[in-house]
Design an enzyme around this catalytic site. Structure first.
Site, mmCIF file in Angstrom:
data_model
loop_
_atom_site.group_PDB
_atom_site.id
_atom_site.type_symbol
_atom_site.label_atom_id
_atom_site.label_comp_id
_atom_site.label_asym_id
_atom_site.label_seq_id
_atom_site.Cartn_x
_atom_site.Cartn_y
_atom_site.Cartn_z
ATOM 1 N N GLY A 1 59.079 34.747 22.759
ATOM 2 C CA GLY A 1 58.398 33.462 22.328
ATOM 3 C C GLY A 1 57.223 33.732 21.729
ATOM 4 O O GLY A 1 57.089 34.791 20.771
ATOM 5 N N LYS B 1 46.987 47.107 40.618
ATOM 6 C CA LYS B 1 46.954 45.633 39.886
ATOM 7 C C LYS B 1 47.057 45.658 38.453
ATOM 8 O O LYS B 1 47.676 45.216 37.807
ATOM 9 C CB LYS B 1 45.840 45.286 40.648
ATOM 10 C CG LYS B 1 45.003 43.839 39.814
ATOM 11 C CD LYS B 1 46.116 42.714 40.157
ATOM 12 C CE LYS B 1 45.700 41.635 39.216
ATOM 13 N NZ LYS B 1 46.068 40.519 39.598
ATOM 14 N N GLU C 1 49.168 31.509 38.443
ATOM 15 C CA GLU C 1 48.747 30.395 38.503
ATOM 16 C C GLU C 1 50.021 29.611 38.145
ATOM 17 O O GLU C 1 50.999 29.810 37.545
ATOM 18 C CB GLU C 1 47.985 29.838 37.056
ATOM 19 C CG GLU C 1 46.634 30.632 36.955
ATOM 20 C CD GLU C 1 45.822 30.559 35.902
ATOM 21 O OE1 GLU C 1 45.929 29.656 35.033
ATOM 22 O OE2 GLU C 1 45.017 31.425 35.719
ATOM 23 N N PHE D 1 60.497 38.386 32.840
ATOM 24 C CA PHE D 1 59.283 38.845 31.831
ATOM 25 C C PHE D 1 60.021 39.455 30.429
ATOM 26 O O PHE D 1 59.455 40.238 29.885
ATOM 27 C CB PHE D 1 58.443 39.638 32.516
ATOM 28 C CG PHE D 1 57.470 38.891 33.173
ATOM 29 C CD1 PHE D 1 57.854 38.262 34.502
ATOM 30 C CD2 PHE D 1 56.106 38.376 32.820
ATOM 31 C CE1 PHE D 1 56.757 37.451 35.177
ATOM 32 C CE2 PHE D 1 55.451 37.476 33.666
ATOM 33 C CZ PHE D 1 55.783 37.102 34.599
ATOM 34 N N LEU D 2 61.429 38.985 30.474
ATOM 35 C CA LEU D 2 61.757 39.557 29.135
ATOM 36 C C LEU D 2 62.215 38.252 28.093
ATOM 37 O O LEU D 2 62.928 38.156 27.305
ATOM 38 C CB LEU D 2 63.285 40.380 29.166
ATOM 39 C CG LEU D 2 63.036 41.661 29.876
ATOM 40 C CD1 LEU D 2 64.117 42.175 30.132
ATOM 41 C CD2 LEU D 2 62.164 42.476 29.065
ATOM 42 N N CYS E 1 44.681 36.406 32.600
ATOM 43 C CA CYS E 1 45.081 37.700 33.085
ATOM 44 C C CYS E 1 45.484 38.738 32.066
ATOM 45 O O CYS E 1 44.709 39.835 31.612
ATOM 46 C CB CYS E 1 45.802 37.689 34.012
ATOM 47 S SG CYS E 1 45.188 36.803 35.642
HETATM 48 C C1 UDX Z 1 49.737 36.938 35.980
HETATM 49 C C2 UDX Z 1 50.691 37.766 36.760
HETATM 50 O O1 UDX Z 1 52.121 37.440 36.866
HETATM 51 C C3 UDX Z 1 50.115 37.854 38.022
HETATM 52 O O2 UDX Z 1 51.077 38.433 38.925
HETATM 53 C C4 UDX Z 1 48.752 38.146 38.025
HETATM 54 O O3 UDX Z 1 48.025 37.925 39.716
HETATM 55 C C5 UDX Z 1 47.992 37.293 37.207
HETATM 56 O O4 UDX Z 1 48.455 37.201 35.814
HETATM 57 P P1 UDX Z 1 49.579 34.470 35.331
HETATM 58 O O5 UDX Z 1 48.587 35.029 34.250
HETATM 59 O O6 UDX Z 1 49.410 33.276 36.079
HETATM 60 O O7 UDX Z 1 49.887 35.579 35.910
HETATM 61 O O8 UDX Z 1 51.018 33.783 34.565
HETATM 62 P P2 UDX Z 1 52.554 34.618 34.258
HETATM 63 O O9 UDX Z 1 53.436 33.744 34.914
HETATM 64 O O10 UDX Z 1 52.523 35.920 34.506
HETATM 65 O O11 UDX Z 1 52.367 34.480 32.655
HETATM 66 C C6 UDX Z 1 51.449 34.867 31.660
HETATM 67 C C7 UDX Z 1 51.970 34.537 30.256
HETATM 68 O O12 UDX Z 1 53.193 35.415 29.845
HETATM 69 C C8 UDX Z 1 52.212 33.305 30.021
HETATM 70 O O13 UDX Z 1 51.567 32.996 28.799
HETATM 71 C C9 UDX Z 1 53.689 33.193 29.972
HETATM 72 O O14 UDX Z 1 54.047 32.019 29.024
HETATM 73 C C10 UDX Z 1 54.112 34.458 29.210
HETATM 74 N N1 UDX Z 1 55.525 34.727 29.618
HETATM 75 C C11 UDX Z 1 55.869 35.230 30.744
HETATM 76 C C12 UDX Z 1 56.270 35.192 28.504
HETATM 77 O O15 UDX Z 1 55.623 35.101 27.251
HETATM 78 N N2 UDX Z 1 57.358 35.637 28.499
HETATM 79 C C13 UDX Z 1 57.926 35.804 29.946
HETATM 80 O O16 UDX Z 1 59.008 36.420 30.068
HETATM 81 C C14 UDX Z 1 56.901 35.626 30.831
#
Ligand code: UDX
Length: 453
Positions: free
Chosen positions: A277, A228, A159, A273-274, A284
């Site tokens: 926070g 997935k 998203e 994704f590291l 998802c």
């Molecule tokens: C996720 C997957 O990334 C995507 O491939 C799948 O199709 C749907 O689920 P989305 O939920 O839209 O996408 O958001 P994403 O950007 O992945 O972030 C998910 C959550 O993780 C958010 O709350 C974000 O703030 C958090 N996050 C992300 C962290 O806390 N740390 C990070 O390093 C990355």
């Protein structure tokens, strides 16, 4: 049915983030797309050229799709399914109370579609379903006298960057027992590749300097289903891992951002994704993790590692508040506190499982006087506690606040920076629950804390 192998007519069932993005993009590739949405208010919004959720560029693609008559929003399966060569199911899979996936929408959509589908048409599952669901649906199809081909084609878009992710994809996964059906579906993505620059221009997006190598991965059906869930589970695992290290960093004076920059510099690991926070939220990760745990249990497999991921994640909003309380020197009861960010992440109006809302509500429950602001998601934030003041701009939210919590890394919050936020509010504490502010640029004497820094 349209038998044209290059541009079959397509039906997309369910116009959520995945379905509407898919429909809008395919319609701009010259494909005739029936977009089925049974929620009347969402449907009428789409018919007027507007998505019911905020996503950069999507409204323009809906508008051009409608103008070309390639995008046909409808509440009626019968409008397009009988003449469609490919039918995508993109309906929601919310979680049940026990963490398992609620597949009632998936089954309902599949039954309704298959009863109308041409015998040569391909049914494509885009919804995130537990491994094995496809086989069960195929049994349902056969029982209905319709042994149509079934393809699992999981969606990886995020998203907030849904259009860009769909145009410049890393990979397309098609899992099927029928390779020809898989190729038909892959053909649609080749069309997307062909038209992506034009579509990006229409949507007002800038193409990436180096587009990712679009890989087409053909697998068995069960593997595609598991790809997935495993992808999302692994990303969630990286986040909970980073948050665990952040908690240790807090105890030892290390800075988790520095740590993860160096850890992520190892190509085997990667930096994405590291970011530590307040934990992950959204529609998802939380449900995909719990659904994977449940589905593994159904097959006699204990996924302790994913349980730990979920537990760490659930603890993070409270960890942030506890850390802030210790630094503040007393409870927030009676203090004015601003929470910036109620969307689960920047770039979206989605508030599902939003850690920002958990933080705002927990502070309110502790007796703090909470004001909240978000550039896109306030309207959807029904779960915000009644006592929380909803503010239309940053200034009114932070005015007079003793502490400010940044709970979503919207660019406008980041741009303000530590000093400006302190000056606007007179706050004595800034809690950066996203580690998104530049602490090296701080000149004022406001106390700044992050998570693991
Ligand atoms: C996720 C997957 O990334 C995507 O491939 C799948 O199709 C749907 O689920 P989305 O939920 O839209 O996408 O958001 P994403 O950007 O992945 O972030 C998910 C959550 O993780 C958010 O709350 C974000 O703030 C958090 N996050 C992300 C962290 O806390 N740390 C990070 O390093 C990355």
């Amino acid at each position: 049915m349209s038998n044209n192998a290059i541009t079959p007519t397509v039906t997309v069932i369910g116009c959520g983030y995945v379905g509407l993005t898919t429909a809008a993009i395919l319609a701009n590739c010259g494909v005739t797309v029936y977009a089925v949405e049974i929620n009347q208010s969402r449907l009428s919004s789409i018919k007027q050229g507007k998505s019911f959720f905020y996503e950069e560029g999507i409204d323009r693609l809906i508008a051009t799709g409608l103008a070309s008559k390639r995008l046909i929003p409808t509440g009626d399966y019968a409008a397009g399914v009988p003449e469609s060569g490919i039918v995508f199911s993109c309906v929601g899979t919310p979680d049940n109370d026990d963490g398992s996936s609620n597949l009632s929408y998936v089954y309902d959509a599949a039954r309704r579609a298959i009863s109308l589908m041409d015998k040569d048409a391909v049914f494509v599952q885009k919804s995130t379903v537990p491994v094995g669901t496809g086989k069960q649906l195929q049994t349902v199809f056969r029982q209905a006298g319709k042994p149509n081909s079934y393809v699992s084609n999981p969606e990886f878009l995020r998203e907030g960057t849904a259009i860009g992710d769909t145009l410049w994809f890393d990979r397309v996964v098609v899992g099927s027992d029928d390779p020809a059906a898989g190729q038909q579906v892959a053909g649609l993505y080749r069309l997307v590749e062909k038209h992506r620059d034009t579509i990006a221009k229409l949507a007002g997006l800038t193409p990436p300097a180096v587009p990712p190598a679009a890989r087409y991965i053909t697998t068995g059906q069960e593997s595609a289903e598991l790809i997935k869930v495993s992808s999302n589970a692994f990303l969630a695992l990286k986040i909970s891992f980073a948050n665990s290290i952040a908690m240790l960093a807090d105890q030892t004076g290390a800075d988790t951002t520095e740590v993860m920059d160096a850890v992520g510099a190892d190509r085997r690991i990667g930096r994405a994704f590291l970011n530590a926070g307040r934990g992950y939220g959204g529609g998802c990760f939380p449900k995909d993790v719990s659904s994977l745990i449940r589905s593994a249990e159904d097959h006699g497999v204990k996924m302790e590692v994913m349980r730990a991921v979920a537990d760490v994640n659930q603890s993070m909003p409270h960890y942030v508040i506890n850390k802030a309380t210790n630094v503040f020197g007393r409870s927030f009861e009676g203090s004015k506190v601003a929470v910036l960010g109620v969307a689960f992440k920047a770039g979206t109006s989605d508030v599902r499982r939003s850690p920002g809302i958990t933080i705002a509500n927990t502070l309110a429950a502790q007796g703090a006087i909470v004001s909240a602001h978000d550039p896109a998601a306030l309207e959807e934030a029904d779960e915000l506690h009644d006592t929380i003041l909803r503010c239309d701009d940053i200034r009114s939210a932070v005015d007079g606040a003793e502490a400010i919590f940044i709970t979503t890394d919207w660019p406008e919050f980041v741009q303000h920076g530590i000093d400006q936020l302190a000056a606007m509010s007179g706050a004595k504490l800034i809690v950066d629950a996203m580690n998104c502010l530049d602490k090296s640029a701080q000149a004022s004497d406001v106390t700044y804390i992050g998570v693991g820094r």
